[in-house]
Design a protein around this motif. Sequence first.
Motif, PDB file in Angstrom:
ATOM      1  N   GLY A 147      43.277  33.828  36.562  1.00 45.66           N
ATOM      2  CA  GLY A 147      43.134  35.051  37.344  1.00 45.66           C
ATOM      3  C   GLY A 147      44.342  35.966  37.304  1.00 45.66           C
ATOM      4  N   PRO A 148      45.539  35.458  37.624  1.00 43.18           N
ATOM      5  CA  PRO A 148      46.714  36.351  37.623  1.00 43.18           C
ATOM      6  C   PRO A 148      47.017  36.961  36.264  1.00 43.18           C
ATOM      7  CG  PRO A 148      47.168  34.362  38.881  1.00 43.18           C
ATOM      8  CD  PRO A 148      45.850  34.134  38.185  1.00 43.18           C
ATOM      9  N   SER A 149      46.912  36.174  35.192  1.00 42.21           N
ATOM     10  CA  SER A 149      47.263  36.712  33.874  1.00 42.21           C
ATOM     11  C   SER A 149      46.177  37.605  33.303  1.00 42.21           C
ATOM     12  CB  SER A 149      47.551  35.557  32.900  1.00 42.21           C
ATOM     13  OG  SER A 149      46.400  34.747  32.727  1.00 42.21           O
ATOM     14  N   THR A 150      44.919  37.367  33.687  1.00 44.04           N
ATOM     15  CA  THR A 150      43.799  38.129  33.106  1.00 44.04           C
ATOM     16  C   THR A 150      43.492  39.392  33.891  1.00 44.04           C
ATOM     17  OG1 THR A 150      42.826  36.046  32.333  1.00 44.04           O
ATOM     18  CG2 THR A 150      41.395  37.990  32.348  1.00 44.04           C
ATOM     19  N   VAL A 151      43.449  39.290  35.226  1.00 44.28           N
ATOM     20  CA  VAL A 151      43.056  40.449  36.033  1.00 44.28           C
ATOM     21  C   VAL A 151      44.063  40.797  37.128  1.00 44.28           C
ATOM     22  CG1 VAL A 151      40.610  40.046  35.596  1.00 44.28           C
ATOM     23  CG2 VAL A 151      41.658  39.032  37.620  1.00 44.28           C
ATOM     24  N   GLY A 152      45.193  40.069  37.180  1.00 50.23           N
ATOM     25  CA  GLY A 152      46.210  40.372  38.186  1.00 50.23           C
ATOM     26  C   GLY A 152      45.860  39.910  39.583  1.00 50.23           C
ATOM     27  N   LEU A 153      44.923  38.966  39.691  1.00 51.37           N
ATOM     28  CA  LEU A 153      44.499  38.460  41.000  1.00 51.37           C
ATOM     29  C   LEU A 153      44.535  36.940  40.998  1.00 51.37           C
ATOM     30  CD1 LEU A 153      41.288  40.608  41.709  1.00 51.37           C
ATOM     31  CD2 LEU A 153      43.563  40.952  42.704  1.00 51.37           C
ATOM     32  N   LEU A 154      45.080  36.368  42.073  1.00 49.93           N
ATOM     33  CA  LEU A 154      45.003  34.936  42.286  1.00 49.93           C
ATOM     34  C   LEU A 154      43.941  34.673  43.351  1.00 49.93           C
ATOM     35  CD1 LEU A 154      46.188  32.026  41.919  1.00 49.93           C
ATOM     36  CD2 LEU A 154      47.683  32.560  43.874  1.00 49.93           C
ATOM     37  N   HIS A 155      42.868  33.976  42.965  1.00 46.50           N
ATOM     38  CA  HIS A 155      41.849  33.600  43.948  1.00 46.50           C
ATOM     39  C   HIS A 155      42.489  32.584  44.879  1.00 46.50           C
ATOM     40  CE1 HIS A 155      38.248  31.891  45.720  1.00 46.50           C
ATOM     41  NE2 HIS A 155      37.532  32.862  45.189  1.00 46.50           N
ATOM     42  N   ALA A 156      42.630  32.943  46.161  1.00 42.27           N
ATOM     43  CA  ALA A 156      43.471  32.159  47.064  1.00 42.27           C
ATOM     44  C   ALA A 156      42.688  31.309  48.049  1.00 42.27           C
ATOM     45  CB  ALA A 156      44.425  33.094  47.825  1.00 42.27           C
ATOM     46  N   ASP A 157      41.401  31.102  47.795  1.00 43.39           N
ATOM     47  CA  ASP A 157      40.603  30.229  48.665  1.00 43.39           C
ATOM     48  C   ASP A 157      39.858  29.245  47.766  1.00 43.39           C
ATOM     49  OD1 ASP A 157      39.382  29.076  50.786  1.00 43.39           O
ATOM     50  OD2 ASP A 157      38.207  30.823  51.396  1.00 43.39           O
TER      51      ASP A 157
END
Length: 459
Positions: free
Chosen positions: A293-303
């Motif tokens: 998520g962070p490297s591909t779309v800049g988001l860390l799914h946090a749940d």
Amino acid sequence: MTTPRPADGESGPPPEGGPETAESGDLARSAWRRGARLASLPLGYAGRATVGFGKKLTGTPAEAVSEEMQRRAADQLFRVLGELKGGAMKFGQALSMFESVLPEEVAAPYRKHLSRLQDSAPPMPTSRVQAVLARELGGEWRSRFRSFEPRPAAAASIGQVHRAVWQDGRKVAVKVQYPGADEALRSDLKQLRRLSRVISPLIGGLDVEPLVDELTERIAEELDYTVEATSQHQAAVGFAGHPDFAVPEVIAQTPRVLVTEWLDGVPMSRAEGFDEERRNRIALRYVRFLFAGPSTVGLLHADPHPGNFLILPDDRLGIVDFGLVARLPEGLPSAMGRILRIAQSGDAATVAAGLHEEGFVAADVDPSDLLDYLSPFVEPATVPEFQFTRDWMREQFQRVKDPTASNGVATRLNLPPTYLLIHRVWLGGIAVLSQLNARAPFGSVLEEFLPGYAEPSPS
């Protein structure tokens, strides 16, 4: 929150037209009433202990008494947390993810009930659903759908999902927030924090307070579905056409209603019953998504609890809830990967210096004690494949709880604010892998997605 229908043999929402309680419409707004229900957890435990003592006096074997007390405690915990929804339900869902750290004699009677908290809860009446849709989408909301199923496909802590067909013929999931969810969340979490010390013995000594504090800090983000819609759209665009992951596109949203494309699948928690090869494959996709998520779309799914992930018919992983994310436009911090790689080399002094620079430890920590304390967490990345098990997870939990472990280095550790959600995902993901008894090439995932971790190519 998941979107499939309940599977055969699993409890789904009760039939419509049944008795309506104060909890099944608007969430109970009375802090006193909700607080009394939550307070019944430790009080009920005390009552069962008294009954158990009486049974021992009459000759009932101690082992049988203990098992019966745990079973009754599990029944009460699920009933209270599940029926209250709100913060109580969200707390229960978070707790279910970490049952793998509990001693087996405690975890066994809880496992069945807590796993249900990952993707189910009593639904609200149809009249309440229609009232929310009319307020959020307008009085002619029905014209936006070709069909709308009044019975929810899934229900969880702050909202429930209905299956429908959008006006253009697409199958959609309609997430509707419970009226009063904001008040219920704040009231429940405040009360749970007060009761944290007396609830802890019911769940094997797990420290409740930090978990409640983290949930409290994220309330505003999870209550506004427009924020969630923005994150989900970003992920859907970034992962469009991906061979392993599927993120449903957002079709419409308001602060209390979210309409997305429908995904057919089963909750990832079911993977525990798959054969070993398939279970390991699903587990690997799960951990790859968390790091991708962070490297591909800049988001860390946090749940990362399993109720937010679906196994699709082609075994792709569907991700259906983006209520809690960390925005990391530059990806995960490169210091994480760099320090982890150094820890594998055994260079204690450099690891201590790096963690001090990042704000994790004070300057006076002994480097060898620190590396000794961290070594089990480094272990999964040091081998081609690592077997995550409940026994391993329990061992790490007991070690972390021990204030004397590695000469008490744990008392001098600190978690910088920028790492809070990263830490939650790291521990939560490992807990889920342990529940699945998964064997995964953890190191290869870090090589692929964690900045600073891959060994530099020889020049």
